[in-house]
Design a protein around this motif. Structure first.
Motif, mmCIF file in Angstrom:
data_model
loop_
_atom_site.group_PDB
_atom_site.id
_atom_site.type_symbol
_atom_site.label_atom_id
_atom_site.label_comp_id
_atom_site.label_asym_id
_atom_site.label_seq_id
_atom_site.Cartn_x
_atom_site.Cartn_y
_atom_site.Cartn_z
ATOM 1 N N VAL A 140 0.898 -1.025 0.053
ATOM 2 C CA VAL A 140 -0.091 -0.166 0.095
ATOM 3 C C VAL A 140 0.847 1.437 0.041
ATOM 4 O O VAL A 140 2.141 1.180 0.465
ATOM 5 N N THR A 141 0.295 2.390 -0.700
ATOM 6 C CA THR A 141 1.229 3.431 -0.485
ATOM 7 C C THR A 141 0.346 4.338 0.550
ATOM 8 O O THR A 141 -0.893 4.639 0.470
ATOM 9 N N LEU A 142 1.020 4.833 1.573
ATOM 10 C CA LEU A 142 0.265 5.717 2.463
ATOM 11 C C LEU A 142 0.510 7.223 2.420
ATOM 12 O O LEU A 142 1.625 7.667 1.844
ATOM 13 N N VAL A 143 -0.437 7.937 2.619
ATOM 14 C CA VAL A 143 0.009 9.429 2.623
ATOM 15 C C VAL A 143 0.747 9.825 3.565
ATOM 16 O O VAL A 143 1.118 9.205 4.674
ATOM 17 N N PRO A 144 1.647 11.080 3.586
ATOM 18 C CA PRO A 144 2.712 11.306 4.307
ATOM 19 C C PRO A 144 2.090 11.508 5.942
ATOM 20 O O PRO A 144 2.585 10.787 6.845
ATOM 21 N N PRO A 145 1.086 11.825 6.369
ATOM 22 C CA PRO A 145 0.507 11.983 7.549
ATOM 23 C C PRO A 145 0.393 10.507 8.139
ATOM 24 O O PRO A 145 0.534 10.270 9.432
ATOM 25 N N ALA A 146 0.064 9.753 7.540
ATOM 26 C CA ALA A 146 -0.143 8.266 7.758
ATOM 27 C C ALA A 146 1.106 7.502 8.125
ATOM 28 O O ALA A 146 1.228 6.749 9.035
ATOM 29 N N VAL A 147 2.050 7.903 7.204
ATOM 30 C CA VAL A 147 3.589 7.225 7.219
ATOM 31 C C VAL A 147 3.904 7.833 8.993
ATOM 32 O O VAL A 147 4.499 7.140 9.381
ATOM 33 N N VAL A 148 3.687 9.121 9.137
ATOM 34 C CA VAL A 148 4.261 9.685 10.476
ATOM 35 C C VAL A 148 3.580 8.918 11.525
ATOM 36 O O VAL A 148 4.135 8.463 12.454
ATOM 37 N N ALA A 149 2.186 8.795 11.435
ATOM 38 C CA ALA A 149 1.412 8.272 12.543
ATOM 39 C C ALA A 149 1.894 6.691 12.678
ATOM 40 O O ALA A 149 1.907 6.441 13.703
ATOM 41 N N VAL A 150 1.990 5.858 11.476
ATOM 42 C CA VAL A 150 2.463 4.602 11.687
ATOM 43 C C VAL A 150 3.663 4.493 12.322
ATOM 44 O O VAL A 150 4.054 3.664 13.214
ATOM 45 N N ASN A 151 4.624 5.289 12.000
ATOM 46 C CA ASN A 151 5.893 5.379 12.663
ATOM 47 C C ASN A 151 5.952 5.539 13.878
ATOM 48 O O ASN A 151 6.644 4.860 14.955
ATOM 49 N N GLU A 152 5.222 6.598 14.431
ATOM 50 C CA GLU A 152 5.155 6.898 15.700
ATOM 51 C C GLU A 152 4.525 5.915 16.664
ATOM 52 O O GLU A 152 5.012 5.686 17.759
ATOM 53 N N LEU A 153 3.506 5.303 16.051
ATOM 54 C CA LEU A 153 2.738 4.381 16.748
ATOM 55 C C LEU A 153 3.602 3.074 17.188
ATOM 56 O O LEU A 153 3.618 2.511 18.025
ATOM 57 N N ALA A 154 4.334 2.777 15.988
ATOM 58 C CA ALA A 154 5.165 1.466 16.036
ATOM 59 C C ALA A 154 6.194 1.731 17.102
ATOM 60 O O ALA A 154 6.452 0.756 17.938
ATOM 61 N N GLU A 155 6.826 2.814 17.045
ATOM 62 C CA GLU A 155 7.887 3.440 18.001
ATOM 63 C C GLU A 155 7.559 3.182 19.518
ATOM 64 O O GLU A 155 7.933 2.709 20.529
ATOM 65 N N THR A 156 6.542 4.061 19.680
ATOM 66 C CA THR A 156 5.937 4.078 20.999
ATOM 67 C C THR A 156 5.261 2.990 21.711
ATOM 68 O O THR A 156 5.305 2.832 22.721
ATOM 69 N N LYS B 143 5.470 -2.132 12.302
ATOM 70 C CA LYS B 143 4.394 -1.505 11.443
ATOM 71 C C LYS B 143 3.236 -2.173 11.029
ATOM 72 O O LYS B 143 2.154 -1.615 10.837
ATOM 73 N N ALA B 144 3.569 -3.382 10.815
ATOM 74 C CA ALA B 144 2.404 -4.451 10.166
ATOM 75 C C ALA B 144 1.336 -4.290 11.353
ATOM 76 O O ALA B 144 0.128 -4.425 11.038
ATOM 77 N N ASP B 145 1.779 -4.420 12.746
ATOM 78 C CA ASP B 145 0.897 -4.726 13.747
ATOM 79 C C ASP B 145 -0.059 -3.480 13.864
ATOM 80 O O ASP B 145 -1.200 -3.530 14.134
ATOM 81 N N ARG C 66 -3.963 -3.493 13.289
ATOM 82 C CA ARG C 66 -4.760 -2.817 14.563
ATOM 83 C C ARG C 66 -5.788 -1.717 13.869
ATOM 84 O O ARG C 66 -6.906 -1.665 14.298
ATOM 85 N N ALA C 67 -5.145 -1.126 13.305
ATOM 86 C CA ALA C 67 -6.207 0.171 12.650
ATOM 87 C C ALA C 67 -7.147 -0.284 11.537
ATOM 88 O O ALA C 67 -8.307 0.160 11.866
#
Length: 77
Positions: A17-33, A38-40, A44-45
């Motif tokens: 999939v191609t994510l829009v930039p805000p989704a990329v940021v959100a996925v990265n932040e959620l995975a890190e925190t 990122k798949a998880d 979940r989303a």
């Protein structure tokens, strides 16, 4: 060991999939925190959106309770 899918559930599927930039940021932040992959985060989303849409189809509303106890309706476009 091979995992046999449940008869009511399809097997896992790899998607690209191609994510829009805000989704990329959100996925990265959620995975890190959340210290998850990122798949998880994406799984979940999707499951959460599915739950919300099924509840909306029943006529239910999504609400959040603020710190002061007030209820606010959440609108997902």
């Amino acid at each position: 060991m091979a995992v046999t899918p449940h008869p009511d559930h399809p097997a896992s599927e790899r998607l690209s999939v191609t994510l829009v930039p805000p989704a990329v940021v959100a996925v990265n932040e959620l995975a890190e925190t959340g210290r998850v992959s990122k798949a998880d985060v994406i799984n979940r989303a999707v499951l959460l959106l599915g739950f919300v849409e099924r509840e909306r189809a029943k006529g239910h509303e999504l609400m959040i309770r603020t710190e002061d106890g007030e209820l606010e309706r959440i609108h997902i476009l």
